[in-house]
Design a protein around this motif. Structure first.
Motif, PDB file in Angstrom:
ATOM      1  N   LEU A 194       2.244   7.057 -10.113  1.00 54.28           N
ATOM      2  CA  LEU A 194       3.410   7.931 -10.091  1.00 54.28           C
ATOM      3  C   LEU A 194       4.087   7.901  -8.719  1.00 54.28           C
ATOM      4  CD1 LEU A 194       5.229  10.025 -11.456  1.00 54.28           C
ATOM      5  CD2 LEU A 194       3.603  11.779 -10.696  1.00 54.28           C
ATOM      6  N   ALA A 195       3.300   8.014  -7.674  1.00 55.92           N
ATOM      7  CA  ALA A 195       3.856   7.990  -6.309  1.00 55.92           C
ATOM      8  C   ALA A 195       4.530   6.659  -6.019  1.00 55.92           C
ATOM      9  CB  ALA A 195       2.757   8.266  -5.289  1.00 55.92           C
ATOM     10  N   ALA A 196       3.896   5.559  -6.406  1.00 60.66           N
ATOM     11  CA  ALA A 196       4.477   4.234  -6.175  1.00 60.66           C
ATOM     12  C   ALA A 196       5.779   4.074  -6.954  1.00 60.66           C
ATOM     13  CB  ALA A 196       3.485   3.140  -6.562  1.00 60.66           C
ATOM     14  N   PHE A 197       5.809   4.569  -8.167  1.00 65.32           N
ATOM     15  CA  PHE A 197       7.026   4.471  -8.971  1.00 65.32           C
ATOM     16  C   PHE A 197       8.161   5.292  -8.354  1.00 65.32           C
ATOM     17  CE2 PHE A 197       9.850   6.014 -12.323  1.00 65.32           C
ATOM     18  CZ  PHE A 197      10.339   4.804 -12.776  1.00 65.32           C
ATOM     19  N   ILE A 198       7.859   6.497  -7.914  1.00 63.02           N
ATOM     20  CA  ILE A 198       8.886   7.369  -7.334  1.00 63.02           C
ATOM     21  C   ILE A 198       9.500   6.738  -6.088  1.00 63.02           C
ATOM     22  CG2 ILE A 198       9.253   9.569  -6.128  1.00 63.02           C
ATOM     23  CD1 ILE A 198       7.299  10.813  -8.197  1.00 63.02           C
ATOM     24  N   VAL A 199       8.667   6.211  -5.204  1.00 62.90           N
ATOM     25  CA  VAL A 199       9.222   5.621  -3.976  1.00 62.90           C
ATOM     26  C   VAL A 199       9.895   4.278  -4.242  1.00 62.90           C
ATOM     27  CG1 VAL A 199       7.707   6.872  -2.399  1.00 62.90           C
ATOM     28  CG2 VAL A 199       7.020   4.628  -3.221  1.00 62.90           C
ATOM     29  N   ALA A 200       9.422   3.535  -5.234  1.00 61.26           N
ATOM     30  CA  ALA A 200      10.043   2.241  -5.542  1.00 61.26           C
ATOM     31  C   ALA A 200      11.400   2.432  -6.209  1.00 61.26           C
ATOM     32  CB  ALA A 200       9.135   1.413  -6.437  1.00 61.26           C
ATOM     33  N   ALA A 201      11.552   3.488  -6.995  1.00 58.34           N
ATOM     34  CA  ALA A 201      12.792   3.729  -7.728  1.00 58.34           C
ATOM     35  C   ALA A 201      13.743   4.655  -6.973  1.00 58.34           C
ATOM     36  CB  ALA A 201      12.470   4.316  -9.102  1.00 58.34           C
ATOM     37  N   ALA A 239      -2.378   2.796  -0.962  1.00 58.90           N
ATOM     38  CA  ALA A 239      -2.894   2.140  -2.168  1.00 58.90           C
ATOM     39  C   ALA A 239      -3.824   0.994  -1.797  1.00 58.90           C
ATOM     40  CB  ALA A 239      -1.745   1.648  -3.041  1.00 58.90           C
ATOM     41  N   GLY A 240      -3.454   0.234  -0.775  1.00 64.72           N
ATOM     42  CA  GLY A 240      -4.320  -0.851  -0.315  1.00 64.72           C
ATOM     43  C   GLY A 240      -5.619  -0.324   0.253  1.00 64.72           C
ATOM     44  N   SER A 241      -5.526   0.742   1.052  1.00 60.08           N
ATOM     45  CA  SER A 241      -6.748   1.297   1.653  1.00 60.08           C
ATOM     46  C   SER A 241      -7.650   1.944   0.619  1.00 60.08           C
ATOM     47  CB  SER A 241      -6.401   2.295   2.764  1.00 60.08           C
ATOM     48  OG  SER A 241      -5.828   3.460   2.226  1.00 60.08           O
ATOM     49  N   ALA A 242      -7.063   2.396  -0.499  1.00 64.09           N
ATOM     50  CA  ALA A 242      -7.865   2.987  -1.574  1.00 64.09           C
ATOM     51  C   ALA A 242      -8.332   1.941  -2.584  1.00 64.09           C
ATOM     52  CB  ALA A 242      -7.053   4.066  -2.290  1.00 64.09           C
ATOM     53  N   LYS A 243      -8.006   0.677  -2.310  1.00 64.49           N
ATOM     54  CA  LYS A 243      -8.363  -0.446  -3.191  1.00 64.49           C
ATOM     55  C   LYS A 243      -7.821  -0.241  -4.609  1.00 64.49           C
ATOM     56  CE  LYS A 243     -12.475  -1.649  -0.585  1.00 64.49           C
ATOM     57  NZ  LYS A 243     -13.922  -1.822  -0.594  1.00 64.49           N
ATOM     58  N   PHE A 244      -6.603   0.290  -4.671  1.00 56.50           N
ATOM     59  CA  PHE A 244      -5.918   0.479  -5.944  1.00 56.50           C
ATOM     60  C   PHE A 244      -5.651  -0.892  -6.540  1.00 56.50           C
ATOM     61  CE2 PHE A 244      -2.366   1.585  -8.703  1.00 56.50           C
ATOM     62  CZ  PHE A 244      -2.810   2.781  -9.240  1.00 56.50           C
ATOM     63  N   ILE A 278      -4.917   8.906  -4.407  1.00 54.26           N
ATOM     64  CA  ILE A 278      -4.215   7.665  -4.729  1.00 54.26           C
ATOM     65  C   ILE A 278      -4.670   7.137  -6.085  1.00 54.26           C
ATOM     66  CG2 ILE A 278      -4.015   5.219  -4.072  1.00 54.26           C
ATOM     67  CD1 ILE A 278      -2.137   6.990  -2.531  1.00 54.26           C
ATOM     68  N   GLN A 279      -5.969   7.195  -6.357  1.00 50.26           N
ATOM     69  CA  GLN A 279      -6.461   6.733  -7.654  1.00 50.26           C
ATOM     70  C   GLN A 279      -5.866   7.568  -8.793  1.00 50.26           C
ATOM     71  OE1 GLN A 279      -8.054   3.980  -8.296  1.00 50.26           O
ATOM     72  NE2 GLN A 279      -8.451   3.469  -6.167  1.00 50.26           N
ATOM     73  N   LYS A 280      -5.682   8.867  -8.538  1.00 47.72           N
ATOM     74  CA  LYS A 280      -5.181   9.764  -9.573  1.00 47.72           C
ATOM     75  C   LYS A 280      -3.660   9.707  -9.709  1.00 47.72           C
ATOM     76  CE  LYS A 280      -5.803  14.472 -11.216  1.00 47.72           C
ATOM     77  NZ  LYS A 280      -6.463  15.754 -10.983  1.00 47.72           N
TER      78      LYS A 280
END
Length: 195
Positions: free
Chosen positions: A122-129, A141-146, A116-118
């Motif tokens: 990109l993953a958040a952008f792909i699913v949001a778009a 992302a929340g569990s990884a404290k992003f 998630i840090q790496k």
């Protein structure tokens, strides 16, 4: 648990209430709504995304406003509301992480957190778009404290792109369907499909 359920039910009721008011003003009364339509879309999107499961409940109102507002402005209004609504999911993920931390607060970083840090942006952008569900990515992302601000910015950009494209395409489809069925029937049909 009861509190989370209450928040979801209230958010769902709020999204439905705001959508119903906007639809009533648009279709029955014939108001032009102006900026209040954008505020309504923002709030309906926000509350819809707070529910986690009924994220597209505001779509009939959104599509009804495509004749009044530019797709990019309408998409931004819905995207901003949706991204802010997703912060609830982020904090659920953060709470899950805290629940599984050891007593002294130390925990080795696992593979998922490293991924998630790496690749989180990109993953958040792909699913949001896209029409892909973003709840799992936001939870991770929340569990990884992003960093929440970075995630929020990516969510706003991605959701704005997705909803703007939807407004551009949806305006044409909604106009054609409305010609044959009328605005009220078209909106009810789209509402049924979105549920």
């Amino acid at each position: 648990m009861k509190r989370e359920l209450l928040v979801r039910v209230l958010a769902l009721a709020s999204a439905m209430f705001i959508s119903a008011i906007i639809m009533y003003k648009l279709i029955i009364v014939g108001d032009k709504l102006g900026g209040s339509g954008l505020l309504g879309v923002f709030l309906a999107s926000l509350f819809s995304h707070l529910t986690v499961v009924a994220k597209d409940l505001f779509v009939p109102v959104f599509l009804s406003l495509t004749t009044l507002h530019h797709p990019l402005i309408l998409g931004f209004s819905a995207g901003l509301g949706g991204a802010i609504g997703e912060t609830v999911t982020y904090y659920w993920g953060l709470s899950i992480k805290r629940a599984f931390e050891s007593e002294d607060g130390n925990q080795k970083e696992d593979r998922v957190s490293k991924l998630i840090q790496k690749y989180g942006l990109l993953a958040a952008f792909i699913v949001a778009a896209s029409p892909l569900p973003d709840t799992p990515i936001i939870l991770l992302a929340g569990s990884a404290k992003f960093p929440l601000l970075k995630l929020l910015i990516i969510e706003v950009v991605g959701k704005t792109l997705w909803y703007s494209a939807g407004a551009a395409v949806g305006a044409s489809i909604f106009a054609h369907v409305s010609m044959f069925l009328g605005n009220l029937v078209s909106s009810l049909l789209i509402f049924a499909v979105s549920i």
